[in-house]
Design an enzyme around this catalytic site. Structure first.
Site, PDB file in Angstrom:
ATOM      1  N   ASP A  43      50.675   1.540  22.733  1.00  0.00           N
ATOM      2  CA  ASP A  43      49.970   0.950  21.583  1.00  0.00           C
ATOM      3  C   ASP A  43      50.613  -0.375  21.182  1.00  0.00           C
ATOM      4  O   ASP A  43      50.123  -1.061  20.285  1.00  0.00           O
ATOM      5  CB  ASP A  43      49.849   1.937  20.411  1.00  0.00           C
ATOM      6  N   ASP A  82      49.015   6.144  25.235  1.00  0.00           N
ATOM      7  CA  ASP A  82      49.766   6.252  23.974  1.00  0.00           C
ATOM      8  C   ASP A  82      48.792   6.609  22.848  1.00  0.00           C
ATOM      9  O   ASP A  82      47.837   5.869  22.591  1.00  0.00           O
ATOM     10  CB  ASP A  82      50.404   4.872  23.707  1.00  0.00           C
ATOM     11  N   LYS A 112      51.328  10.118  25.182  1.00  0.00           N
ATOM     12  CA  LYS A 112      52.600   9.982  24.464  1.00  0.00           C
ATOM     13  C   LYS A 112      52.336  10.056  22.967  1.00  0.00           C
ATOM     14  O   LYS A 112      51.363   9.475  22.470  1.00  0.00           O
ATOM     15  CB  LYS A 112      53.280   8.652  24.814  1.00  0.00           C
ATOM     16  N   GLU A 114      54.390   9.936  19.019  1.00  0.00           N
ATOM     17  CA  GLU A 114      55.636   9.580  18.327  1.00  0.00           C
ATOM     18  C   GLU A 114      56.038  10.667  17.332  1.00  0.00           C
ATOM     19  O   GLU A 114      55.198  11.203  16.609  1.00  0.00           O
ATOM     20  CB  GLU A 114      55.455   8.270  17.555  1.00  0.00           C
ATOM     21  N   GLU A 181      63.857   5.362  21.664  1.00  0.00           N
ATOM     22  CA  GLU A 181      63.774   3.929  21.360  1.00  0.00           C
ATOM     23  C   GLU A 181      64.709   3.579  20.201  1.00  0.00           C
ATOM     24  O   GLU A 181      64.753   4.286  19.183  1.00  0.00           O
ATOM     25  CB  GLU A 181      62.328   3.559  20.973  1.00  0.00           C
TER      26      GLU A 181
HETATM   27  O1  KIV Z   1      53.786   1.138  22.869  1.00  0.00           O
HETATM   28  C1  KIV Z   1      54.709   0.983  23.674  1.00  0.00           C
HETATM   29  O2  KIV Z   1      54.710   0.077  24.506  1.00  0.00           O
HETATM   30  C2  KIV Z   1      55.799   1.931  23.626  1.00  0.00           C
HETATM   31  C3  KIV Z   1      56.993   1.686  24.482  1.00  0.00           C
HETATM   32  C4  KIV Z   1      57.728   0.487  24.069  1.00  0.00           C
HETATM   33  C5  KIV Z   1      57.853   2.876  24.581  1.00  0.00           C
HETATM   34  O3  KIV Z   1      55.727   2.866  22.900  1.00  0.00           O
END
Ligand code: KIV
Length: 264
Positions: A43, A82, A112, A114, A181
């Site tokens: 994202d 994401d 993914k 968070e 991160e």
């Molecule tokens: O959105 C993204 O690119 C990320 C990475 C930096 C881990 O979450």
């Protein structure tokens, strides 16, 4: 094709690996052909591709649009979509529906998410129905307002303990890997040691199993001072200001007479 089993094997065999972001067809194809094993449709495209100041305005529809293009460009990489802000926050059912769209409509192989806490239960439900989950802990950009800015997390013992507990809980819930991160190197290395599944670091020092970077940072396309952890392999933004075409005539000379083909 790279699968989540291969990613686990990388850790089991002590093979460190790279993850890069991809947001479009051509870069996905180039990175895929270069053998990058995992491509993340992050994202971060909100900042890099759409010009937003944070990832918060990015919608599920934005993400799916870019994810579909990446899926058309890649053949061998494991593709991770994401989940954007508010696509999994209302309920577990909403999370399942959003993740399902990444797989069914956009051709992603995993998603993914968070955070820890309630994301642990969502991770359990998604993996139960066959959608692999990559966790993301530490500096989680969707929590920017809660964190009071993009700040390193896990500096206090209490924070470090919480991130460690969340990492183990995500692993037990079925996550196949976890992005760490913006956490201190020592903490990232300790979590990596504790986990059976691979950790993937960004701004978390050299002690993780994999490393992820935003492609545009790596190419030096993002302007301004890069974060300390970014290794630039090119400085394309600077090259552009030195040698880029400014008029249409200059542009055609720059491109040359060869046919330029996109797609296919
Ligand atoms: O959105 C993204 O690119 C990320 C990475 C930096 C881990 O979450």
């Amino acid at each position: 094709m790279t699968t989540v089993l291969d990613v686990q094997r990388f850790k089991d065999e002590g093979r460190r690996f790279a993850v890069l972001t991809a947001y479009d067809f051509l870069s996905a194809r180039i990175l895929d052909e270069a053998g990058i094993p995992i491509l993340l449709v992050g994202d971060s495209l909100g900042m890099v591709m759409l010009g937003y100041p944070t990832t918060l305005p990015v919608t599920l529809e934005d993400m799916l649009h870019h994810a579909k293009a990446v899926a058309r460009g890649a053949r061998q990489a494991l593709l991770v979509g994401d989940m954007p802000f508010m696509s999994y926050h209302a309920s577990t059912e909403q999370a399942i529906t959003s993740a399902g769209r990444f797989v069914q409509e956009a051709g992603m192989h995993a998603v993914k998410l968070e955070g820890g806490g309630r994301v642990v239960e969502i991770t359990r439900r998604l993996t139960e129905i066959g959608i692999p989950v990559m966790g993301h802990l530490g500096l989680t950009p969707q929590f920017v307002h809660q964190m009071g800015g993009f700040k390193v997390q896990g500096k206090t013992d209490k924070q470090a303990a919480q991130i460690t507990v969340d990492a183990v809980a995500l692993q037990e819930a079925g996550a196949f890997s976890i992005v760490l991160e913006g956490v201190p190197s020592k903490l990232a290395a300790a979590i990596t040691h504790k986990l059976r599944i691979p950790s993937i670091g960004i701004g978390a020092g050299p002690g993780t199993d994999g490393q992820v970077l935003v492609l545009h940072d790596l190419l030096g396309l993002t302007t301004g001072k890069p974060p300390k952890f970014v290794k630039r392999y090119a400085n394309l933004a600077e090259q552009r200001s030195q040698g880029s075409p400014r008029t249409l005539g200059e542009a055609s000379e720059f491109v040359g007479s060869e046919e330029v083909r996109y797609g296919g």
